[in-house]
Scaffold this active site. Structure first.
Site, PDB file in Angstrom:
ATOM      1  N   GLY A 174       0.823  -1.192   0.000  1.00 10.88           N
ATOM      2  CA  GLY A 174       0.000   0.000   0.000  1.00 10.88           C
ATOM      3  C   GLY A 174       0.857   1.241   0.000  1.00 10.88           C
ATOM      4  O   GLY A 174       2.065   1.198   0.211  1.00 10.88           O
ATOM      5  N   MET A 227       2.440   9.990   2.509  1.00 14.65           N
ATOM      6  CA  MET A 227       3.682  10.157   3.259  1.00 14.65           C
ATOM      7  C   MET A 227       4.392   8.837   3.524  1.00 14.65           C
ATOM      8  O   MET A 227       5.232   8.763   4.396  1.00 14.65           O
ATOM      9  CB  MET A 227       3.387  10.849   4.593  1.00 14.65           C
ATOM     10  CG  MET A 227       2.847  12.247   4.430  1.00 14.65           C
ATOM     11  SD  MET A 227       4.068  13.362   3.740  1.00 14.65           S
ATOM     12  CE  MET A 227       5.252  13.373   5.065  1.00 14.65           C
ATOM     13  N   LYS A 285       8.021  -0.158   5.864  1.00 15.91           N
ATOM     14  CA  LYS A 285       7.489   1.159   5.546  1.00 15.91           C
ATOM     15  C   LYS A 285       8.633   2.091   5.165  1.00 15.91           C
ATOM     16  O   LYS A 285       9.613   2.218   5.891  1.00 15.91           O
ATOM     17  CB  LYS A 285       6.720   1.736   6.725  1.00 15.91           C
ATOM     18  CG  LYS A 285       6.142   3.113   6.429  1.00 15.91           C
ATOM     19  CD  LYS A 285       5.228   3.592   7.536  1.00 15.91           C
ATOM     20  CE  LYS A 285       4.655   4.950   7.174  1.00 15.91           C
ATOM     21  NZ  LYS A 285       3.721   5.452   8.188  1.00 15.91           N
ATOM     22  N   ASP A 341      -5.728   6.785  18.228  1.00 17.48           N
ATOM     23  CA  ASP A 341      -6.532   6.435  17.058  1.00 17.48           C
ATOM     24  C   ASP A 341      -7.029   4.999  17.174  1.00 17.48           C
ATOM     25  O   ASP A 341      -6.978   4.222  16.230  1.00 17.48           O
ATOM     26  CB  ASP A 341      -5.725   6.621  15.771  1.00 17.48           C
ATOM     27  CG  ASP A 341      -6.622   6.674  14.534  1.00 17.48           C
ATOM     28  OD1 ASP A 341      -7.815   7.011  14.678  1.00 17.48           O
ATOM     29  OD2 ASP A 341      -6.139   6.376  13.431  1.00 17.48           O
TER      30      ASP A 341
END
Length: 955
Positions: free
Chosen positions: A95, A99, A117, A209
């Site tokens: 994905g 950013m 990442k 979150d």
């Protein structure tokens, strides 16, 4: 901008943000109806929103779990696809966001899958973005808890910053909402999430979150909190929400429907904001409805700040009112009146769950709740959970405790609160740990100079001491005596047996010339052993239990059959063990040391093994795959009668495969082994005439998989292999170069030993899909699955196809047979191969190409070893002492096999054995040679087993 215009902008922004990135421009154009000023305004706010928090909201784990990237994004941003990045081999893009990009990669150094990442190069000069990137990595990496995603590495390669995290497989809570979860399932999920938050908050970390997308449930039921990308460090005077989002002042970081009132009001936020969010997750899991989500963000924020949701029980009648009270407190808008820490919330949930699970009169917790709020409303409630019902539930434990003839369920340690400490980290295998009774030291087995020795080490120490250094044989399975003064162990020295030595390794003496898995009687005067061992529950071997008197040396048979790994209870009333049934199931049973009828304790999962008693004898722990992975479970038990007093409950540990546990006397320390196994295919050119490889070996497959017993199709184009996972075993096919891997079978059953037909059109294999293992046949395209055998008392396994395609060999763990495939299952008349004598039976493994011989091995007696069976004379020729997986070479005279991860060729006529020296540096199992003799292929195994400690002695 007037209010109506702003409402229109806000409404359109919500619609765009809720859409996939690739669809946003289309939706914006459609809904704006050609209003270019409106489109520009929304685009401006959208860019600001993405610039402020896109990176923060796109963590490795969340993206990997949800596979957020659309095809256009993948095509444009996959600049590392199929490349090497530092020690990582990048496999594919998972994905991408504004950013960051997330790849699935293989850590070549540690041989494991990671979610990688990467911060894009065009943003590398932005100090603020780099700081956020490092903040995400640093905040998560300081946490060490099984319910929190693990950060493996953080660094920079070629100017690009990266974070490597564990790659979590499973389903998000979002995917589970509306599924057949029970109330008990929901409580288990949320309790584990609370455990993770408790640890994070204690470290000064706030998630900010929490929502269903950021909570992953693995196939084994284990919960992982994902995405600490919105984290702030509460102990370092962190920036406020507004200043952290200074690239877009006024934009609030978080997910609106799960924000706390403090977040919405942009006030100072502390750890209690996560407790509000987890309360919403609990509400949504129970009802299928988010209590605050509205059509627009403004309406959602208004609901959070001003409205109280209806009780969950009014939407789902199966929710008890006691949970309504918990939710009311969790969603209290005044933070000072809500839950103050995650531990208190978890404790309240645990009390409700304990009442549910221990009550025979209440089955609501075990009944699926349904799929949607509408179904909740339409379903007739079976129980009324009013205040009176709750009072009754609260009284049930006391009533049960004092009921005549019942045994109360003793409290057990809550291991989820323990510190999880890695004790060993050497490459390879450290296993069979045993804690000293005082919990201050432990012994274990590990490889040393080509064999296994027993080592002693203090908890917290770094200098293991070799207790069997003078032995050149394998010494394993050590276990402390009840007083901690002696160690019993298995040794292969002096023809093998059970030995006892002092706790410092002094004066080893043999007490029996046979036996494995010793377990001490409580008084230390006797030992119970099994006649076979298994460090993992794989092949079914005959094994009996014997009791050895250490003073007199007398030996007494306790139980015959397939009993393995005995464990004597602390008070001496029972001996637990596990056994393999004829259908392949592995179950736990207990039996009196004086003999008698065993009591079987397990009824779920395919594999239950490794039983160990708690030090007080109130619980029996065991390893089981019932939850998916090989996890630890425990059941409350009456040590005198063997009666179980509670359903099994999982004991949370971080690993997917756990085994070999041991306890300290005070029940505050538990030691165990975490194991990771991988097995991939390799090949090398081969000269069958000389028995020499040509060139260097190459990988056919790589990655986090476990492949066994590969077989190349007769035309050399396709491999078939057995794929072992945590919950099942399937047959996979792949091209000769490893590409186009596909599952021929993919279900909950265990499918093993695939073999190609001589014409390459179909395969046979062993499977338990009929209830016990039988031989099945399937076409190579996955069609026409059918059962070939129907045994009565035993299980059929180990099929091999004759070269004429009309016969197969197989066995039932006691006898080998030849089956004529021209007859139906009901007409079968098997040819029985003769017994070789000496208590053995012949296990046929491979046919010669002329159909005149079988290569296999004797098993189960005193003359075990490789052997050839000749059809013409109906006789055997024993070749050596090994029981391995032999295959014929094309000349039908020599066979190839592996021993000790090395490949050997054996001439069946001369008896001469030769190692393939050119492959001495390879780890080789299941070696095969192609039909034309030009290719040698095999599996390359790797395993890492380390010893870990769960410690409740530390605050």
């Amino acid at each position: 901008m007037n209010a109506d215009r702003w409402n229109r902008v806000d409404e359109l922004l919500d619609a765009v943000l809720d859409s996939p990135p690739a669809e946003r421009e289309r939706i914006l154009s459609e809904k704006a109806n050609g209003d270019e000023d409106l489109i520009r305004e929304v685009r401006s706010l959208l860019r600001a929103q993405i610039g402020a928090d896109a990176f923060l909201e796109t963590s490795a784990i969340r993206v990997a779990a949800r596979n957020l990237a659309d095809d256009d994004t993948v095509a444009s941003k996959a600049f590392l696809w199929n490349k090497t990045f530092g020690t990582f081999r990048v496999e594919k893009l998972l994905g991408a966001g504004g950013m960051g990009e997330v790849y699935l990669a293989q850590d070549e150094k540690l041989e494991r899958k990671v979610a990688l990442k990467i911060l894009p190069a065009e943003y590398i000069s932005s100090d603020d973005r780099v700081r956020r990137f490092q903040l995400e990595a640093r905040s998560v990496s300081i946490l060490n808890h099984p319910n929190i995603v693990t950060v493996y590495d953080v660094g920079t390669v070629d100017g690009l910053s990266y974070i490597a995290t564990e790659y979590v497989e499973g389903k998000t809570v979002r995917e589970l909402i509306g599924s057949d979860l029970t109330v008990s399932d929901v409580l288990t999920i949320v309790m584990q999430a609370c455990e993770a938050l408790s640890i994070a908050h204690a470290a000064g970390i706030i998630h900010r979150d929490i929502k269903p997308e950021n909570i992953m449930v693995r196939p084994d039921g284990y919960v992982k909190i994902l995405d600490f990308g919105l984290v702030k460090l509460s102990g370092e005077s962190p920036p406020t929400i507004t200043t952290l989002a200074q690239t877009a002042k006024g934009i609030i970081i978080g997910t609106p429907a799960y924000m706390s009132p403090e977040q919405v009001a942009d006030e100072k936020v502390d750890h209690r904001t996560d407790l509000w969010s987890i309360g919403i997750v609990l509400y949504e899991l129970l009802t299928g409805v988010n209590p605050y989500k509205r059509e627009t963000r403004q309406a959602t924020f208004h609901a959070i700040l001003s409205l109280d949701p209806p009780p969950a029980s009014s939407i789902n009648p199966e929710v008890p009112s006691a949970l309504d009270h918990i939710l009311e407190k969790a969603l209290e808008k005044d933070a000072d009146l809500s839950y103050q820490n995650a531990s208190d919330l978890r404790s309240d949930l645990k009390r409700i769950k304990r009442i549910f699970d221990s009550s025979d009169s209440n089955h609501a917790s075990s009944r699926p709740m349904g799929t949607a709020a509408a179904s909740f409303r339409s379903r007739r409630p079976m129980y009324f959970f009013g205040s009176t019902a709750v009072l009754i539930l609260l009284l049930i434990p006391a009533w049960f405790y004092f009921l005549p003839g019942t045994t109360p369920v003793a409290d057990a340690p809550d291991w989820s609160l323990a510190q999880n400490v890695q004790l060993t980290d050497a490459a390879g295998t450290e296993f069979y740990p045993s804690l000293s009774p005082d919990g201050k030291s432990y012994v274990y087995a590990a490889e040393s100079n080509g064999h296994y020795d027993i080592f002693f080490e203090r908890i917290g120490g770094k200098n293991p001491r070799n207790l069997t250094e003078g032995s050149l044989s394998d010494d394993t399975q050590p276990v402390f005596s009840p007083d901690g003064e002696r160690i019993a162990f298995r040794s292969d020295r002096h023809s093998g047996g059970i030995f006892v030595m002092g706790a410092s390794g002094e004066n080893p003496r043999r007490v029996a010339d046979f036996g494995f898995h010793p377990s001490w009687s409580p008084d230390g005067k006797a030992i119970v052993v099994s006649t076979h061992f298994q460090h993992t529950p794989q092949v079914r071997y005959p094994s009996a239990l014997w009791i050895i008197d250490l003073e007199s040396g007398d030996k007494r048979l306790l139980i015959e059959g397939f009993a393995v790994q005995p464990a004597w209870s602390p008070a001496g009333h029972l001996i637990a063990y596990w056994f393999t049934e004829s259908g392949g199931r592995r179950d736990i049973a207990v039996v009196s040391p004086n003999g008698g009828e065993p009591i079987v304790l397990t009824d779920a999962g395919n594999t239950n093994w490794n039983p160990v008693w708690s030090p007080d004898g109130t619980h029996l722990y065991f390893a089981s795959d019932r939850g998916g992975s090989m996890a630890f479970w425990r059941v409350a038990i009456d040590e005198r009668s063997g009666k179980t007093l509670s359903p099994p409950e999982i004991v949370s540990t971080p690993a997917n495969f756990n085994r070999h546990l041991s306890f300290s006397r005070d029940n505050k320390r538990m030691i165990y082994v975490q194991t990771t196994n991988q097995s991939n295919l390799k090949s090398v050119g081969f000269n069958s005439d000389t028995g020499k490889p040509i060139g260097e070996p190459v990988w056919i497959t790589q990655g986090d998989r476990e492949l066994h017993l590969p077989e190349l199709s007769p035309d050399g184009t396709t491999y078939a292999a057995r794929l072992i996972t945590r919950t099942q075993e399937d047959i996979v096919l792949m091209n000769a170069d490893g590409s186009n891997s596909r599952e021929l079978t993919s279900d909950r059953f265990f499918d093993r030993y695939p073999r190609w037909s001589p014409d390459g059109r179909s395969l046979i294999f062993a499977s338990d899909r009929s209830g016990k293992y039988e031989i099945w046949k399937i076409d190579a395209d996955g069609s026409n699955l059918r059962q070939l055998t129907s045994t009565e008392d035993h299980a059929a396994s180990i099929p091999a196809w004759g070269p004429d395609g009309l016969r197969i060999s197989f066995d039932d763990a006691q006898q080998s047979y030849i089956l004529n495939l021209t007859k139906s299952v009901t007409e079968q008349n098997w040819e029985t191969l003769p017994h070789p004598g000496l208590g053995s039976y012949f296990r046929a493994w491979d046919w010669s190409s002329d159909g005149k011989k079988l290569i296999g091995y004797f098993e189960g007696g005193t003359d075990d070893g490789l052997a050839v069976y000749y059809f013409e004379t109906k006789s055997y020729k024993r070749l050596n002492d090994l029981t391995r997986f032999p295959y014929w070479l094309p000349d039908d005279r020599r066979v190839i096999y592996s021993d000790g991860d090395r490949a050997f060729i054996l001439d069946t006529e001369s008896g001469r054995t030769t190692q393939i020296e050119e492959l001495a540096k390879e780890r080789i199992r299941h070696p095969r040679v192609s039909n034309d003799g030009t290719l040698l292929y095999y599996t390359y195994p790797s395993s890492e087993s380390d010893i870990w400690l769960l410690d409740l002695t530390q605050p």
